[in-house]
Design a protein around this motif. Structure first.
Motif, mmCIF file in Angstrom:
data_model
loop_
_atom_site.group_PDB
_atom_site.id
_atom_site.type_symbol
_atom_site.label_atom_id
_atom_site.label_comp_id
_atom_site.label_asym_id
_atom_site.label_seq_id
_atom_site.Cartn_x
_atom_site.Cartn_y
_atom_site.Cartn_z
ATOM 1 N N TRP A 87 43.138 47.801 32.564
ATOM 2 C CA TRP A 87 42.762 48.007 33.962
ATOM 3 C C TRP A 87 42.059 49.340 34.179
ATOM 4 O O TRP A 87 42.480 50.171 34.968
ATOM 5 N N PHE A 101 44.552 47.608 38.973
ATOM 6 C CA PHE A 101 45.938 47.417 38.564
ATOM 7 C C PHE A 101 46.872 47.408 39.767
ATOM 8 O O PHE A 101 47.809 46.602 39.836
ATOM 9 N N GLU A 105 49.352 44.483 40.691
ATOM 10 C CA GLU A 105 50.789 44.714 40.914
ATOM 11 C C GLU A 105 51.264 44.170 42.261
ATOM 12 O O GLU A 105 52.391 43.675 42.379
ATOM 13 N N LEU A 117 54.023 42.762 33.537
ATOM 14 C CA LEU A 117 52.699 43.355 33.371
ATOM 15 C C LEU A 117 52.789 44.500 32.374
ATOM 16 O O LEU A 117 53.710 45.313 32.447
ATOM 17 N N LEU A 119 50.518 47.606 31.152
ATOM 18 C CA LEU A 119 49.334 48.440 31.313
ATOM 19 C C LEU A 119 49.072 49.096 29.955
ATOM 20 O O LEU A 119 49.370 50.266 29.733
#
Length: 162
Positions: A87, A101, A105, A117, A119
């Motif tokens: 992201w 992102f 979320e 998720l 990241l």
């Protein structure tokens, strides 16, 4: 006959569609994704294959991932879902919307009972997913041959025997 020919087309009736002879929903997740035409296939794929674990590499705007999640919920499946993406934190997504992102979320709580998720890039996320567990792997990260080849090689051990 004419009926057999029409089974391969998508017909929209309200928010339901007929895809390959199966009823599927339209995705609730609205975006400007280039993946919009793939939505009915994604819905059908989840409902037909009934995966236990779904992993998506390269979850940018969330359309494909949240379409998978919606199909899971509609089918009443017990699934673990993993969205992996940088992201905006790597060279492939450097032009990513700055708050992509955060937007992702904000939509995940609808599926938080089974969705996680990460990241991270696809290599760093490997340690979080058990080998031999992934029934449905959607690779949508780097669109260059070397990146795709790397993901397939690294993530191959994560795939189940289903």
């Amino acid at each position: 006959t004419n009926k057999k020919k029409t089974e391969f087309w998508i017909f929209s009736i309200a928010n339901r569609m007929l895809f390959l002879g199966h009823e599927v929903s339209q995705s609730f997740y609205a975006t400007h994704s280039g993946c919009l035409p793939h939505g009915p296939f994604a819905m059908w794929l989840v409902k037909a294959s009934r995966p236990r674990v779904i992993a998506e590499l390269g979850s940018y705007d969330g359309y494909s991932y949240f379409t998978f999640c919606q199909a899971v919920r509609e089918a009443g499946l017990t699934v673990r879902g993993f969205a992996v993406g940088a992201w905006g934190g790597d060279e492939l997504t450097e032009f990513c919307q700055k708050d992509a992102f955060k937007i992702f979320e904000e939509h995940n709580p609808r599926y938080s009972k089974f969705s996680s998720l990460f990241l991270k890039n696809s290599t760093d996320a490997l340690e979080h997913i058990e080998d031999g567990s992934v029934d449905l792997l959607h690779v949508d990260g780097g669109h260059y041959y070397t990146g795709l080849k790397k993901d397939f090689k690294l993530w191959g051990r994560k795939l189940s025997d289903r």
